[in-house]
Write an enzyme that holds these catalytic residues in place. Structure first.
Site, PDB file in Angstrom:
ATOM      1  N   SER A   5       7.029  -3.654   6.966  1.00 18.18           N
ATOM      2  CA  SER A   5       5.956  -3.060   5.486  1.00 18.18           C
ATOM      3  C   SER A   5       6.413  -4.011   4.489  1.00 18.18           C
ATOM      4  O   SER A   5       8.710  -4.025   4.539  1.00 18.18           O
ATOM      5  CB  SER A   5       5.936  -1.969   5.384  1.00 18.18           C
ATOM      6  OG  SER A   5       5.597  -2.036   4.320  1.00 18.18           O
ATOM      7  N   ARG A   6       6.383  -5.463   3.838  1.00 17.69           N
ATOM      8  CA  ARG A   6       7.704  -5.353   3.336  1.00 17.69           C
ATOM      9  C   ARG A   6       7.461  -4.495   1.669  1.00 17.69           C
ATOM     10  O   ARG A   6       8.047  -5.009   0.825  1.00 17.69           O
ATOM     11  CB  ARG A   6       6.841  -7.308   3.345  1.00 17.69           C
ATOM     12  CG  ARG A   6       7.165  -7.652   3.746  1.00 17.69           C
ATOM     13  CD  ARG A   6       6.991  -9.126   3.659  1.00 17.69           C
ATOM     14  NE  ARG A   6       7.022 -10.314   4.308  1.00 17.69           N
ATOM     15  CZ  ARG A   6       6.497 -10.817   5.252  1.00 17.69           C
ATOM     16  NH1 ARG A   6       4.924 -10.349   4.907  1.00 17.69           N
ATOM     17  NH2 ARG A   6       6.448 -11.509   6.287  1.00 17.69           N
TER      18      ARG A   6
END
Length: 508
Positions: free
Chosen positions: A363-364
Site C-alpha cells: 500500500s503506497r
C-alpha cells in the site's frame, strides 16, 4: 508602385458565393450491422460519444467518426437493428441517471432498474466521461477505510480516496475481499457501488443475495453488465458506476467503488475496437487501452474541504493467468493504482484464507491510512511474516535449526494462523487491534497452533466482557494508552491461566 488588388477581390467574390452550411441532415442510414456494432452512412454532424437513436427507440453510441461513415456501438436491442434502418442524432452525450433512491437497487449502465422492484425516479443525469479533479482540489489520504479483514487493515491499509488493486488468479478470493469490505461499511457511513463487469448472471444474483443476507444492500448500489449483455454495455459499466459515485461525492459523502473486474472490461473494449477495425497493438488491445483505465481510476480522489470533503475509493479487480502479473493489463493497472493486494493460488489451495501474499502486496499510502492504535501493534508484523516466509523456504531443507530461527518460525506460523479469516465475518477495528497485539507481542507463542482461532475468539469476548473499559478507551482515543497496555498484559495472563487446554505444556 500601386498594389494589384484584382486577385484579392477575386478571392472575396468567390468566398461570398460559397455555402458553408452543411447540406447533410442529422439523420443517417444503417449500411451494415453485426456483433453489436453498426456502420452508419450520413450523420455528418454527430459528435464523438453522442447518443443516436436507431429505428426510433434503439440506443447507440457514436464511437468511430470516419470520413465516409460512423461506427456506432449498440447499447441495447442489438438483434433488432436491420440494414437500412434510419438513424437520428439526439444532441446528447452519454450520461446516466443518478439519484439517492438508487441505494439498495440494481441498475444497468444507463441507470435503469433491472431488479424488478419498480421504476427508479431520477431527475438528474451525470456524464459518464468526466475530467478527474485537479491536484489543487484534492487532499492527502489520511482516513482509513476499514475493510474488516485483519491482513489488509493491519499490513496493507486502504485509505478513503485511495486506488487499491485486488489482483490474483481465478477463484483465489478477489470478489470475497470486495464483498467483505462492502459488508463492513454497514456502520461506517460509506456508500458502496459494486460494478459487475462481464460476470455470469448467476454470480451477480448470488452476490446480491449475499449483500441482502448481511444487511449491506441498504448502503449499496449494484451496476450490472453481465456476460450476456452486449460488449458495449460491459465497456460503459465502470464509467456508469463512477458517475453514480460522483453524485454522492458532490454531497460530501465517502464512496467505495468496486470494479469486478477490469480484465473483462479490457476484453470488452478490445472486442468493440476490433469490430470497428481500430488498429491493434500488444495482445491485440488497441493503443489507448492504458488511457481506458487511467481516465477511470484517476476519478477516485479525496477532495479538500473547499470542494466538499468527500471521497471516492476505488478497488479495481484484475484477474491474472498462472500468477503472471507482467501481462499487459495487470502491469497497466498496477502502474495506475496506489498499491495492490496480491492473492496467490498456492496459498489459497493450502488453506490460507484470505490468500494474501504479504511480501508481494503493498500500500503506497501505508500507515497514513491507519488509526494510531493499529500502527502501535502492527508495525512489526509485516517484517515478522516476511522473515517467516523466507526462513520457511530454507528450513524445509535443514533439520538442525538454532533456537532463534525456530522461534521466528514458530512466531510466523502462529501469525499466519491468526490472519486466517472467513470473508463473511469482517472484524471491527478494535477487535483487530486486540488480536494483532496478542500475536505481535508474542502472547501467542505459548498457544498451540491448532488452538489459535479458538483462543482469539474467546480472548476478544473476554476483553469485551471483563475489561470493557479497554475497548471504550481504544474506541475513544484511537490509540492504546500506557495504562491500557498494562491492563492488557494483566488480562492476557489471567486468560491464559484460565484456559490451560489451549496452551503448550511446559515440559514441551
Amino acid at each position: 508602385m500601386a498594389k494589384d488588388t484584382s486577385i484579392s477581390f477575386d478571392i472575396k467574390e468567390t468566398l461570398s458565393k460559397v455555402n458553408f452550411e452543411s447540406d447533410s441532415a442529422p439523420t443517417g442510414k444503417v449500411t451494415s450491422v453485426g456483433d453489436g456494432v453498426a456502420m452508419i452512412d450520413g450523420l455528418a454532424d454527430v459528435a464523438m460519444g453522442e447518443i443516436v437513436e436507431i429505428a426510433g427507440d434503439i440506443k447507440g453510441l457514436a464511437f468511430n467518426l470516419n470520413e465516409k461513415e460512423v461506427g456506432v456501438i449498440l447499447l441495447d436491442q442489438a438483434n433488432k437493428v436491420r440494414e437500412g434502418d434510419m438513424v437520428h442524432t439526439t444532441g446528447e452525450l452519454l450520461s446516466v441517471k443518478v439519484s439517492d433512491n438508487f441505494l439498495g437497487r440494481v441498475v444497468n449502465v444507463l441507470g435503469e432498474e433491472i431488479d424488478g422492484k419498480g421504476e427508479l425516479k431520477a431527475t438528474k443525469r451525470y456524464p459518464l466521461e468526466k475530467i478527474a479533479p485537479g491536484v489543487m482540489s484534492r487532499k492527502s489520504v489520511d482516513t482509513p477505510l476499514q475493510t474488516g479483514v485483519k491482513a489488509i487493515d493491519a499490513i496493507i491499509p486502504i485509505g478513503r480516496g485511495q486506488r487499491q488493486l485486488i489482483i490474483g488468479d481465478k477463484t483465489t478470493g478477489k470478489s470475497a475481499i470486495a464483498l467483505s469490505t462492502i459488508i463492513n461499511q454497514k456502520h461506517e457511513d460509506v456508500v458502496c457501488v459494486y460494478v459487475a463487469i462481464g460476470q455470469k448472471r448467476s454470480f451477480v444474483s448470488q452476490t446480491i443475495s449475499t449483500l441482502e443476507k448481511y444487511g449491506a444492500m441498504a448502503h449499496t448500489i449494484v451496476v450490472a453488465a453481465t456476460a450476456s449483455d452486449p460488449a458495449a454495455q460491459q465497456y460503459i459499466a465502470p464509467y456508469a458506476g463512477t458517475a453514480i459515485a460522483e453524485h454522492f461525492l458532490e454531497q460530501g459523502k465517502d464512496v467505495l467503488v468496486i470494479y469486478d473486474d477490469l480484465t473483462k472490461h479490457a476484453w470488452a473494449y478490445r472486442e468493440v475496437s476490433l469490430l470497428l477495425r481500430r488498429p491493434s497493438g500488444r495482445e491485440a488491445y488497441p493503443g489507448d487501452v492504458f488511457y481506458l483505465h487511467s481516465r477511470l481510476l484517476e476519478r477516485a480522489c479525496r477532495l479538500n474541504e473547499e470542494h466538499g470533503g468527500g471521497s471516492i475509493t476505488a478497488l479495481p479487480v484484475i484477474e491474472t493467468q498462472a500468477n503472471d502479473v507482467s501481462a499487459y493489463i495487470p502491469t497497466n493497472v498496477i502502474s495506475i493504482t496506489d498499491g495492490q493486494i496480491y492473492l496467490e493460488a498456492d496459498l489459497f489451495n493450502a488453506g490460507q484464507r484470505p490468500a494474501i501474499n504479504v511480501g508481494r502486496s503493498v500500500s503506497r499510502v501505508g500507515s497514513a491510512a491507519q488509526i494510531k492504535a493499529m500502527k502501535q501493534v502492527a508495525g512489526q508484523m509485516r517484517l515478522d511474516l516476511a522473515q517467516y516466509r523466507e526462513l520457511a523456504a530454507f528450513a524445509q531443507f535443514s533439520s538442525d535449526l538454532d533456537d532463534k530461527t525456530k522461534k521466528q518460525l514458530d512466531r510466523g506460523e502462529r501469525l499466519t494462523e491468526l490472519l486466517k479469516q472467513h470473508w463473511e465475518n469482517p472484524m471491527p477495528v478494535v477487535d483487530q487491534v486486540l488480536s494483532i497485539w496478542a500475536g505481535g507481542t508474542g502472547r501467542l507463542d505459548t498457544v498451540k497452533v491448532e488452538s489459535i482461532k479458538e483462543w482469539e475468539t474467546a480472548f476478544i469476548a473476554f476483553i469485551h466482557e471483563k475489561h470493557s473499559d479497554v475497548v471504550k478507551s481504544i474506541q475513544k482515543e484511537k490509540k492504546i494508552l500506557d495504562e491500557i497496555f498494562e491492563k492488557l498484559e494483566s488480562a492476557v495472563q489471567t486468560f491464559n491461566q484460565n484456559h490451560p487446554e489451549w496452551m503448550i505444556p511446559e515440559e514441551e
